[in-house]
Design a protein around this motif. Structure first.
Motif, PDB file in Angstrom:
ATOM      1  N   ASP A 327       0.835  -1.205   0.000  1.00  0.00           N
ATOM      2  CA  ASP A 327       0.000   0.000   0.000  1.00  0.00           C
ATOM      3  C   ASP A 327       0.872   1.258   0.000  1.00  0.00           C
ATOM      4  O   ASP A 327       2.104   1.167   0.060  1.00  0.00           O
ATOM      5  CB  ASP A 327      -0.951  -0.009   1.202  1.00  0.00           C
ATOM      6  CG  ASP A 327      -0.224  -0.184   2.529  1.00  0.00           C
ATOM      7  OD1 ASP A 327       0.928   0.308   2.657  1.00  0.00           O
ATOM      8  OD2 ASP A 327      -0.781  -0.820   3.444  1.00  0.00           O
ATOM      9  N   PRO A 328       0.259   2.454  -0.038  1.00  0.00           N
ATOM     10  CA  PRO A 328       1.042   3.692  -0.081  1.00  0.00           C
ATOM     11  C   PRO A 328       2.009   3.844   1.092  1.00  0.00           C
ATOM     12  O   PRO A 328       3.150   4.289   0.904  1.00  0.00           O
ATOM     13  CB  PRO A 328      -0.031   4.786  -0.061  1.00  0.00           C
ATOM     14  CG  PRO A 328      -1.203   4.144  -0.719  1.00  0.00           C
ATOM     15  CD  PRO A 328      -1.187   2.724  -0.254  1.00  0.00           C
ATOM     16  N   LYS A 329       1.576   3.474   2.290  1.00  0.00           N
ATOM     17  CA  LYS A 329       2.459   3.595   3.455  1.00  0.00           C
ATOM     18  C   LYS A 329       3.699   2.719   3.302  1.00  0.00           C
ATOM     19  O   LYS A 329       4.827   3.176   3.565  1.00  0.00           O
ATOM     20  CB  LYS A 329       1.708   3.197   4.726  1.00  0.00           C
ATOM     21  CG  LYS A 329       2.542   3.360   5.998  1.00  0.00           C
ATOM     22  CD  LYS A 329       1.745   2.976   7.226  1.00  0.00           C
ATOM     23  CE  LYS A 329       2.572   3.215   8.506  1.00  0.00           C
ATOM     24  NZ  LYS A 329       3.848   2.515   8.518  1.00  0.00           N
ATOM     25  N   ALA A 330       3.503   1.483   2.873  1.00  0.00           N
ATOM     26  CA  ALA A 330       4.635   0.572   2.685  1.00  0.00           C
ATOM     27  C   ALA A 330       5.566   1.077   1.585  1.00  0.00           C
ATOM     28  O   ALA A 330       6.796   0.955   1.683  1.00  0.00           O
ATOM     29  CB  ALA A 330       4.135  -0.823   2.351  1.00  0.00           C
ATOM     30  N   ALA A 331       4.986   1.664   0.535  1.00  0.00           N
ATOM     31  CA  ALA A 331       5.797   2.182  -0.577  1.00  0.00           C
ATOM     32  C   ALA A 331       6.688   3.324  -0.109  1.00  0.00           C
ATOM     33  O   ALA A 331       7.831   3.471  -0.577  1.00  0.00           O
ATOM     34  CB  ALA A 331       4.880   2.650  -1.705  1.00  0.00           C
ATOM     35  N   LYS A 332       6.174   4.134   0.814  1.00  0.00           N
ATOM     36  CA  LYS A 332       6.982   5.244   1.358  1.00  0.00           C
ATOM     37  C   LYS A 332       7.981   4.739   2.391  1.00  0.00           C
ATOM     38  O   LYS A 332       9.123   5.198   2.432  1.00  0.00           O
ATOM     39  CB  LYS A 332       6.063   6.293   1.977  1.00  0.00           C
ATOM     40  CG  LYS A 332       5.180   7.013   0.977  1.00  0.00           C
ATOM     41  CD  LYS A 332       4.250   7.998   1.671  1.00  0.00           C
ATOM     42  CE  LYS A 332       3.338   8.710   0.685  1.00  0.00           C
ATOM     43  NZ  LYS A 332       2.406   9.651   1.364  1.00  0.00           N
ATOM     44  N   ASP A 333       7.548   3.784   3.214  1.00  0.00           N
ATOM     45  CA  ASP A 333       8.427   3.272   4.268  1.00  0.00           C
ATOM     46  C   ASP A 333       9.692   2.638   3.709  1.00  0.00           C
ATOM     47  O   ASP A 333      10.773   2.739   4.307  1.00  0.00           O
ATOM     48  CB  ASP A 333       7.680   2.229   5.114  1.00  0.00           C
ATOM     49  CG  ASP A 333       6.636   2.863   6.030  1.00  0.00           C
ATOM     50  OD1 ASP A 333       6.659   4.098   6.178  1.00  0.00           O
ATOM     51  OD2 ASP A 333       5.807   2.114   6.588  1.00  0.00           O
ATOM     52  N   VAL A 334       9.584   1.981   2.544  1.00  0.00           N
ATOM     53  CA  VAL A 334      10.735   1.278   1.991  1.00  0.00           C
ATOM     54  C   VAL A 334      11.817   2.256   1.521  1.00  0.00           C
ATOM     55  O   VAL A 334      12.953   1.865   1.298  1.00  0.00           O
ATOM     56  CB  VAL A 334      10.281   0.340   0.841  1.00  0.00           C
ATOM     57  CG1 VAL A 334      10.079   1.115  -0.453  1.00  0.00           C
ATOM     58  CG2 VAL A 334      11.264  -0.794   0.632  1.00  0.00           C
ATOM     59  N   LEU A 335      11.449   3.546   1.414  1.00  0.00           N
ATOM     60  CA  LEU A 335      12.442   4.558   1.052  1.00  0.00           C
ATOM     61  C   LEU A 335      13.189   5.086   2.271  1.00  0.00           C
ATOM     62  O   LEU A 335      14.250   5.693   2.129  1.00  0.00           O
ATOM     63  CB  LEU A 335      11.773   5.746   0.350  1.00  0.00           C
ATOM     64  CG  LEU A 335      11.680   5.686  -1.185  1.00  0.00           C
ATOM     65  CD1 LEU A 335      10.758   4.573  -1.625  1.00  0.00           C
ATOM     66  CD2 LEU A 335      11.191   7.018  -1.744  1.00  0.00           C
ATOM     67  N   GLY A 336      12.658   4.838   3.480  1.00  0.00           N
ATOM     68  CA  GLY A 336      13.145   5.453   4.709  1.00  0.00           C
ATOM     69  C   GLY A 336      14.468   4.952   5.215  1.00  0.00           C
ATOM     70  O   GLY A 336      15.364   4.600   4.431  1.00  0.00           O
TER      71      GLY A 336
END
Length: 546
Positions: A327-336
């Protein structure tokens, strides 16, 4: 297509659903594959693929009579490869005919020579001549049998079939099932046979091993058998895992020569983040096509196998890194932290295959490009089975050059791909596709429950739908899930609900009504409240019976 007179062994053009006419051969069906009820049909094995299906007689045309017509209307590369496979088959069959003809000619020459040496001058000589002629006739008969077995048009026989004919069989006993598996492949087509099949697999003949399906062309089968899902544990049993100096987990195909003949795998190093229902199948097919893939999964333990270290290591050691998360949250988290951005530098490429909203994917693109990286969004339409079979549909947008660089990867994981322009377009299209699919699934469940409460047979409803315009693999599989009470996830219910929610938000952003999607979304939300989130999307049925 008009009905024609056809029989076993004929080369034909077969039309199934929305697919273009495709060259094939009428063969004996497997004994456990029942013939559909209703109109007359033939079992056709298609060239250039390992696909096969029951085709109605009115959807068939003779191959030779319509060859020029079909070639004019179909120009695709895979179609041409299929036609080449037919021509190769005909050349080989013709070669067998010529060999048999030479054998017959040799027999005739020997007979003429024998006649000249044995001019009948007495009764004894006549008797000798009679015996000689008998032997020649026997040899000629064998020559004719060889010609028959090498025929290119009808009655081609595999070694297994000939062996069955030669073995004695008791009177009155029905012949054993005879599978006609004599379609040869050119070297190009042989290379195309890769990727697990969605259904029945041909049993091997004496000299022919089982081949896998072509991942680039798929005729829907009218009968299917259950195939176990591919998980990462299964992948690691078939593939060797080696540790790179960087410490990240790199996977290579155990047989590095097992490269699909129609695909030249990119020499770029490939990374992959996320090994869920979709990711595992995608990685498996990348490996089968000869790519070397470094993997990471954000869950430390995934189906019994420890996977990788950090996304940063994968990105820093690979040229192109794909990500497929939930989902969108996971897609952003993987950049962190310890994530993608730490590994991105000028020239590094990042392809996000997650189904997210356009705002999220635009944000991802901006941060990747700001670090000198190249970005492509490439969400996929399909489910776990299609992922395993290499039959996904890829919707891409963003860096066109990167899209071209990913060509061999997309060919390995999907049957087709679309380039939709600027970043955000693929996300929007993907949400619309899943909105339609999710709403349709809710309607299917609603219809089955209404049939039940009004005293109608759910199975009969399915049979009727399968004979009408709504007939599809999706409809049949999801209805079978419901009738059998089998909700093993092929597409998580929680994810289709997420996609419906995002699609409704997309409509709101442009002030466009989405009342059907909104109604379906409420049903899925009820199903989630009934603890169906981690079941297949077909478990939305349970929202109607509670």
């Amino acid at each position: 297509m008009a009905a024609v007179s056809l029989r076993l062994g004929d080369l034909v053009w077969g039309k199934l659903g929305r697919y273009p006419p495709w060259p094939g051969k009428i063969v004996n069906p497997p004994k456990d594959l029942k013939k559909p009820r209703g109109k007359k049909c033939f079992f056709v094995k298609f060239f250039g693929t390992e696909d096969h299906a029951w085709i109605k007689v009115e959807q068939l045309k003779p191959y030779h009579a319509h060859k020029e017509e079909m070639i004019k209307i179909n120009k695709g590369k895979r179609f041409q490869q299929a036609v080449d496979a037919v021509e190769e088959f005909l050349r080989r069959a013709k070669g067998k005919d010529q060999t048999s003809s030479h054998s017959s000619a040799d027999d005739k020459n020997r007979r003429n020579s024998s006649e000249e040496r044995s001019r009948p001058n007495s009764g004894d000589e006549k008797r000798k001549l009679s015996l000689s002629e008998g032997k020649v006739k026997k040899n000629m008969g064998e020559g004719k049998k060889r010609v028959s077995s090498g025929s290119s048009e009808r009655g081609s026989k595999s070694p297994l079939k000939r062996a069955q004919e030669q073995s004695p069989r008791k009177r009155g006993r029905p012949p054993k099932d005879e599978k006609d598996l004599t379609i040869p492949e050119s070297s190009t087509v042989k290379g195309m046979m890769a990727g697990p099949m969605a259904a029945f697999k041909w049993q091997p003949t004496v000299s022919e091993p089982v081949k896998d399906a072509d991942p680039h062309f798929h005729h829907f089968l009218l009968s299917q058998t259950e195939k176990p899902a591919v998980c990462y544990q299964a992948i690691t049993k078939k593939l060797k895992i080696c540790e790179e100096e960087t410490g990240s987990t790199s996977i290579q195909a155990a047989d590095s020569t097992a490269v699909n003949g129609s695909i030249t795998p990119t020499d770029k190093k490939i990374g992959f983040l996320g090994l869920g229902l979709m990711g595992s199948g995608i990685v498996s097919n990348l490996l089968k096509m000869g790519h070397t893939v470094t993997v990471w999964n954000r869950t430390a333990e995934k189906e019994g196998a420890r996977l990788g270290r950090t996304p940063a290591e994968v990105v820093s050691t690979c040229d192109i890194t794909f990500a497929c998360v939930s989902d969108p949250k996971a897609a952003k988290d993987v950049l962190g932290p310890s994530g993608v951005l730490q590994g991105i530098r000028p020239g590094k490429c990042y392809v996000d295959m997650s189904t997210v909203d356009a705002d999220t994917v635009t944000e991802l693109a901006q941060v990747i490009v700001s670090r000198g990286g190249r970005f492509l969004e490439a969400p996929v339409s399909g489910n776990q089975q299609l992922s395993n079979d290499g039959m996904l549909v890829i919707l891409a947008a963003g860096d066109r050059g990167l899209y071209e660089d990913c060509s061999s990867c997309f060919q390995a994981m999907g049957k087709t791909s679309f380039f939709l322009g600027e970043v955000g377009n693929a996300a929007k299209m993907m949400l619309i596709v899943n909105m339609v699919q999710g709403s349709f699934m809710a309607t299917i469940a609603e219809g089955l429950t209404l049939a039940q409460v009004t005293g109608q047979s759910q199975q009969t409803l399915l049979d009727i739908l399968n004979q009408g315009q709504l007939a599809s693999i999706f409809l049949d599989q999801k209805c079978q899930n419901i009738l059998q009470g089998n909700f093993k996830p092929d597409f998580y219910l929680k994810y289709i609900q997420k996609d419906l929610r995002l699609a409704i938000a997309l409509g709101d952003a442009v002030n466009h009504p989405t009342p059907m999607a909104a109604a379906a979304n409420e049903v899925y939300k009820r199903a989630k409240a009934l603890d169906q989130s981690d079941n297949d999307m077909s478990a939305v049925y349970r929202a109607y019976i509670h």
